[in-house]
Design a protein around this motif. Structure first.
Motif, PDB file in Angstrom:
ATOM      1  N   VAL A  31       8.516 -13.019   2.555  1.00  0.00           N
ATOM      2  CA  VAL A  31       9.591 -13.755   2.762  1.00  0.00           C
ATOM      3  C   VAL A  31      10.322 -14.208   1.606  1.00  0.00           C
ATOM      4  O   VAL A  31       9.902 -14.785   0.774  1.00  0.00           O
ATOM      5  CB  VAL A  31       9.060 -14.938   3.736  1.00  0.00           C
ATOM      6  N   ASN A  32      11.844 -13.852   1.620  1.00  0.00           N
ATOM      7  CA  ASN A  32      12.584 -14.104   0.593  1.00  0.00           C
ATOM      8  C   ASN A  32      11.754 -13.767  -0.674  1.00  0.00           C
ATOM      9  O   ASN A  32      12.058 -14.357  -1.783  1.00  0.00           O
ATOM     10  CB  ASN A  32      13.001 -15.627   0.564  1.00  0.00           C
ATOM     11  N   GLY A  33      11.153 -12.637  -0.798  1.00  0.00           N
ATOM     12  CA  GLY A  33      10.646 -11.962  -1.935  1.00  0.00           C
ATOM     13  C   GLY A  33       9.300 -12.584  -2.285  1.00  0.00           C
ATOM     14  O   GLY A  33       8.650 -12.332  -3.263  1.00  0.00           O
ATOM     15  N   LEU A  34       8.645 -13.610  -1.397  1.00  0.00           N
ATOM     16  CA  LEU A  34       7.567 -14.295  -1.805  1.00  0.00           C
ATOM     17  C   LEU A  34       6.686 -13.817  -0.508  1.00  0.00           C
ATOM     18  O   LEU A  34       7.051 -13.632   0.304  1.00  0.00           O
ATOM     19  CB  LEU A  34       7.861 -15.694  -2.000  1.00  0.00           C
ATOM     20  N   SER A  35       5.135 -13.941  -0.939  1.00  0.00           N
ATOM     21  CA  SER A  35       4.198 -13.790  -0.191  1.00  0.00           C
ATOM     22  C   SER A  35       4.491 -14.795   1.056  1.00  0.00           C
ATOM     23  O   SER A  35       5.083 -16.034   0.779  1.00  0.00           O
ATOM     24  CB  SER A  35       2.945 -13.767  -0.617  1.00  0.00           C
ATOM     25  N   LEU A  36       3.839 -14.251   2.250  1.00  0.00           N
ATOM     26  CA  LEU A  36       3.776 -15.593   3.170  1.00  0.00           C
ATOM     27  C   LEU A  36       3.193 -16.808   2.881  1.00  0.00           C
ATOM     28  O   LEU A  36       3.784 -17.828   3.176  1.00  0.00           O
ATOM     29  CB  LEU A  36       3.088 -14.948   4.728  1.00  0.00           C
ATOM     30  N   HIS A  56       5.649 -18.948   0.190  1.00  0.00           N
ATOM     31  CA  HIS A  56       6.941 -19.209   0.968  1.00  0.00           C
ATOM     32  C   HIS A  56       6.848 -20.401   1.813  1.00  0.00           C
ATOM     33  O   HIS A  56       7.367 -21.528   1.966  1.00  0.00           O
ATOM     34  CB  HIS A  56       7.669 -17.897   1.603  1.00  0.00           C
ATOM     35  N   PHE A  57       5.707 -20.212   2.831  1.00  0.00           N
ATOM     36  CA  PHE A  57       5.494 -21.219   3.847  1.00  0.00           C
ATOM     37  C   PHE A  57       3.815 -21.946   3.461  1.00  0.00           C
ATOM     38  O   PHE A  57       3.056 -21.433   3.580  1.00  0.00           O
ATOM     39  CB  PHE A  57       5.110 -20.631   5.205  1.00  0.00           C
ATOM     40  N   ASP A  58       4.133 -23.243   2.730  1.00  0.00           N
ATOM     41  CA  ASP A  58       2.895 -23.976   2.573  1.00  0.00           C
ATOM     42  C   ASP A  58       2.000 -24.468   3.614  1.00  0.00           C
ATOM     43  O   ASP A  58       0.800 -24.662   3.576  1.00  0.00           O
ATOM     44  CB  ASP A  58       3.172 -24.779   1.214  1.00  0.00           C
ATOM     45  N   GLU A 115       1.109 -19.407  10.670  1.00  0.00           N
ATOM     46  CA  GLU A 115       0.632 -18.889  11.984  1.00  0.00           C
ATOM     47  C   GLU A 115       1.726 -18.540  12.767  1.00  0.00           C
ATOM     48  O   GLU A 115       1.428 -17.687  13.611  1.00  0.00           O
ATOM     49  CB  GLU A 115      -0.564 -20.250  12.674  1.00  0.00           C
ATOM     50  N   GLN A 116       2.572 -19.408  12.989  1.00  0.00           N
ATOM     51  CA  GLN A 116       3.748 -19.137  13.858  1.00  0.00           C
ATOM     52  C   GLN A 116       4.359 -17.960  13.345  1.00  0.00           C
ATOM     53  O   GLN A 116       4.969 -16.993  14.482  1.00  0.00           O
ATOM     54  CB  GLN A 116       5.112 -20.365  13.598  1.00  0.00           C
ATOM     55  N   SER A 145      10.241 -25.271   8.388  1.00  0.00           N
ATOM     56  CA  SER A 145       9.956 -25.061   9.686  1.00  0.00           C
ATOM     57  C   SER A 145      11.094 -24.227  10.543  1.00  0.00           C
ATOM     58  O   SER A 145      10.742 -23.338  11.264  1.00  0.00           O
ATOM     59  CB  SER A 145       9.845 -26.571  10.436  1.00  0.00           C
ATOM     60  N   GLY A 146      12.401 -24.726  10.236  1.00  0.00           N
ATOM     61  CA  GLY A 146      13.380 -23.819  10.856  1.00  0.00           C
ATOM     62  C   GLY A 146      13.286 -22.331  10.268  1.00  0.00           C
ATOM     63  O   GLY A 146      13.650 -21.558  11.152  1.00  0.00           O
ATOM     64  N   GLN A 147      13.061 -21.899   9.180  1.00  0.00           N
ATOM     65  CA  GLN A 147      13.035 -20.763   8.615  1.00  0.00           C
ATOM     66  C   GLN A 147      11.834 -20.144   9.275  1.00  0.00           C
ATOM     67  O   GLN A 147      11.814 -18.912   9.679  1.00  0.00           O
ATOM     68  CB  GLN A 147      12.920 -20.576   7.176  1.00  0.00           C
ATOM     69  N   SER A 148      10.782 -20.688   9.466  1.00  0.00           N
ATOM     70  CA  SER A 148       9.388 -19.939  10.184  1.00  0.00           C
ATOM     71  C   SER A 148       9.724 -19.792  11.628  1.00  0.00           C
ATOM     72  O   SER A 148       9.429 -18.645  12.096  1.00  0.00           O
ATOM     73  CB  SER A 148       8.508 -20.921  10.180  1.00  0.00           C
TER      74      SER A 148
END
Length: 87
Positions: free
Chosen positions: A16-21, A24-26, A32-33, A59-62
């Motif tokens: 996601v945006n060049g980073l692993s999941l 990017h999402f801590d 999970e979403q 949260s909005g990005q997920s």
């Protein structure tokens, strides 16, 4: 959203945006979403996923990544399963 089928023996990647999941999402809830469409369709491990999102918070990005992934998976699903998932 870009989906690329995994070849035999390959480990699937989610960027996601060049980073692993995980980078990017801590929050576990956000990770999970994002993976929920893969779990529901039993397609986990079959694709490399590359997503780009901007604006909003994590949260909005997920949420937007989840929707994009669900729509990107639709061509790989049977018509019966798509109808069942519509509920």
């Amino acid at each position: 959203m870009e989906l690329r089928p995994c070849k035999d023996g390959e480990v699937p990647t989610v960027l996601v945006n060049g980073l692993s999941l995980y980078e990017h999402f801590d929050l576990l809830q956000d990770r999970e979403q994002v993976m929920f469409p893969l779990a529901v369709t039993k397609m986990y491990g079959k694709f490399h996923i590359k997503a780009t999102c901007q604006g909003g918070g994590r949260s909005g990005q997920s949420n937007s990544t989840t929707l994009a992934l669900a729509r990107a998976l639709e061509p790989f699903l049977s018509a019966d399963l798509v109808e069942k998932l519509r509920l």
